[in-house]
Write an enzyme that holds these catalytic residues in place. Structure first.
Site, PDB file in Angstrom:
ATOM      1  N   HIS A  59       2.538   1.871  -3.406  1.00  0.00           N
ATOM      2  CA  HIS A  59       1.626   2.425  -4.406  1.00  0.00           C
ATOM      3  C   HIS A  59       1.295   3.880  -4.099  1.00  0.00           C
ATOM      4  O   HIS A  59       1.178   4.700  -5.010  1.00  0.00           O
ATOM      5  CB  HIS A  59       0.337   1.614  -4.478  1.00  0.00           C
ATOM      6  CG  HIS A  59      -0.552   2.024  -5.611  1.00  0.00           C
ATOM      7  ND1 HIS A  59      -1.398   3.118  -5.535  1.00  0.00           N
ATOM      8  CD2 HIS A  59      -0.701   1.527  -6.872  1.00  0.00           C
ATOM      9  CE1 HIS A  59      -2.018   3.261  -6.683  1.00  0.00           C
ATOM     10  NE2 HIS A  59      -1.627   2.312  -7.517  1.00  0.00           N
ATOM     11  N   GLU A  60       1.161   4.205  -2.816  1.00  0.00           N
ATOM     12  CA  GLU A  60       0.782   5.562  -2.438  1.00  0.00           C
ATOM     13  C   GLU A  60       1.911   6.562  -2.657  1.00  0.00           C
ATOM     14  O   GLU A  60       1.681   7.673  -3.133  1.00  0.00           O
ATOM     15  CB  GLU A  60       0.352   5.580  -0.965  1.00  0.00           C
ATOM     16  CG  GLU A  60      -0.961   4.863  -0.689  1.00  0.00           C
ATOM     17  CD  GLU A  60      -2.130   5.579  -1.338  1.00  0.00           C
ATOM     18  OE1 GLU A  60      -2.329   6.766  -1.079  1.00  0.00           O
ATOM     19  OE2 GLU A  60      -2.845   4.925  -2.133  1.00  0.00           O
ATOM     20  N   SER A  61       3.131   6.202  -2.292  1.00  0.00           N
ATOM     21  CA  SER A  61       4.207   7.199  -2.270  1.00  0.00           C
ATOM     22  C   SER A  61       5.527   6.720  -2.860  1.00  0.00           C
ATOM     23  O   SER A  61       6.498   7.484  -2.864  1.00  0.00           O
ATOM     24  CB  SER A  61       4.465   7.634  -0.831  1.00  0.00           C
ATOM     25  OG  SER A  61       5.035   6.551  -0.091  1.00  0.00           O
ATOM     26  N   VAL A  67       0.845  -1.201   0.000  1.00  0.00           N
ATOM     27  CA  VAL A  67       0.000   0.000   0.000  1.00  0.00           C
ATOM     28  C   VAL A  67       0.877   1.246   0.000  1.00  0.00           C
ATOM     29  O   VAL A  67       0.660   2.183  -0.776  1.00  0.00           O
ATOM     30  CB  VAL A  67      -0.943   0.010   1.220  1.00  0.00           C
ATOM     31  CG1 VAL A  67      -1.723   1.323   1.281  1.00  0.00           C
ATOM     32  CG2 VAL A  67      -1.905  -1.183   1.170  1.00  0.00           C
TER      33      VAL A  67
END
Length: 426
Positions: free
Chosen positions: A216-218, A213
């Site tokens: 994918h986010e940062s 997660v």
């Protein structure tokens, strides 16, 4: 099966060539394909296998295909590997220790996701059916029920759902994405691994999913900031950070633990009847578009006669959240539901890659104690921040309630001054 040791075999099986053993109707079709390293010259024709050494899992359908091919290509060399783990064989291929492997075509996308340097080059045989097997003289009732089951799941969507669960996300990432991610696993992930371990200790979520997660986010950048002021390695909104009592969104340790807690909150908000892994994928969609929009998507699913508890069905509903006719119908604001689908599918792929390339968190007693101390330290910072905010609010409330003699007053114009003041005309 042939000596009455079993009545029924349900797996990824092929019909025996002699036709003596009865089978269910064909469940699906696959091929046997040559897979090789992308840097090697591709084999494009069966005759080019002459003089080549091809590896295959012993006893598999692919081994039988090669043996049949060897009758017309005598110089084809076959090496049957007894280890049933096909991915170990593919790792050797990725390291160029061997040159050719034959696998089931259903595994090509998964193999390319884990070892991106591989490519499928040659289909060895026409489509092959996948079936379940009975004995030579099966129980009539067992055969009838199994056949009826196979026919039902093919028509009611069950088979399509199963196919999506295991293979539906494997085509999302391209080779460049995978190569970059594998590089980041080696160079960047070690800096934050202990925080992901701490998040697992706190929440029970597999640390590799939390890391997927975060990537994918940062892309594991603790200073990441979007144009909408979503910030940090877990890209938390200011509102979510306040709700989770995060003092500094740019602190990787706080952000990771908070993001993991938020995923659990979103999972807990779903109805009890939602099973895993759908519960996790639905929660991650809500993580992306926000629980309000996600609840609207669930409402839309019900109106469209879709199952709001199924990721397979919600991934079709979510993109409609950007279509005007549905927004007007529900009287809701637009949401980028399609982006939520892409996010979840990409995270699933990143998670699969991490499952293959990173060990599970199973510390010894000493390491577990160290992780627990880290969790306690981060939680203490959070609690101290909460107390500080509460104290500040309390002081602010007291100051607003108490009258002050020094309260600033708006300036007033003296009556005499205003009366005697000359005008601009004078």
């Amino acid at each position: 099966m042939t000596n009455d040791t079993a009545h029924f075999a349900a797996a990824w099986l092929s019909p025996p060539e002699d036709g003596k053993i009865k089978t269910t109707p064909n469940i699906r079709y696959t091929n046997d394909v040559i897979i090789q390293h992308e840097a090697s010259l591709p084999v494009l024709d069966n005759d080019e296998l002459s003089g080549k050494t091809v590896h295959v899992v012993a006893g598999s359908r692919q081994a039988n295909t090669l043996k049949a091919l060897q009758k017309s290509i005598p110089e084809l060399q076959i090496v049957e590997v007894k280890d049933p783990d096909i991915f170990k064989l593919l790792e050797r291929l990725g390291e160029r220790r061997i040159r050719y492997v034959v696998i089931d075509s259903a595994l090509v996308d998964i193999a390319s996701q884990i070892i991106p340097s591989l490519q499928a080059t040659l289909t060895l045989k026409a489509e092959q059916p996948v079936v379940w097997l009975f004995g030579e003289k099966p129980n009539v009732e067992l055969e009838a029920r199994a056949n009826a089951f196979v026919q039902r799941v093919q028509h009611d969507g069950t088979l399509a759902r199963l196919d999506d669960r295991y293979f539906g996300h494997t085509h999302r990432l391209n080779q460049a994405d995978i190569v970059k991610f594998l590089g980041e696993i080696e160079t960047t992930l070690p800096k934050f691994r202990k925080f992901f371990h701490a998040a697992q200790a706190l929440t029970g979520i597999d640390w590799r999913l939390i890391a997927a997660v975060a990537y994918h986010e940062s892309h594991w950048d603790p200073n990441a900031t979007s144009y909408t002021n979503v910030r940090g390695i877990m890209m938390l909104t200011e509102e979510t950070a306040d709700r989770l009592e995060v003092s500094n969104r740019l602190d990787a340790s706080e952000s990771i633990l908070a993001g993991a807690r938020y995923i659990n909150l979103l999972k807990d908000s779903l109805p009890d009847e939602v099973d895993e892994p759908d519960r996790t994928w639905l929660a991650l969609a809500a993580y992306n578009i926000g629980p309000g929009h996600f609840n609207n998507a669930r409402l839309l699913a019900r109106q469209l006669k879709a199952d709001p508890n199924s990721w397979y069905e919600m991934k079709r509903v979510l993109p409609k959240m950007a279509q005007p006719k549905y927004l007007q119908q529900l009287k809701i604001s637009r949401a980028r539901g399609g982006e939520a689908v892409v996010l979840v599918e990409n995270i699933r792929s990143y998670y699969d890659i991490l499952l293959h390339n990173a060990s599970p968190f199973a510390p010894n007693s000493s390491a577990a104690a160290g992780i627990q101390r880290l969790v306690d330290e981060i939680e203490q910072r959070r609690k101290a921040y909460v107390k500080k905010i509460a104290a500040a609010k309390s002081i602010s409330a007291i100051e607003m309630d108490e009258p002050s003699n020094n309260t600033p007053r708006l300036p007033t114009i003296d009556q005499d001054f205003s009366t005697n003041r000359p005008t601009e005309a004078e």
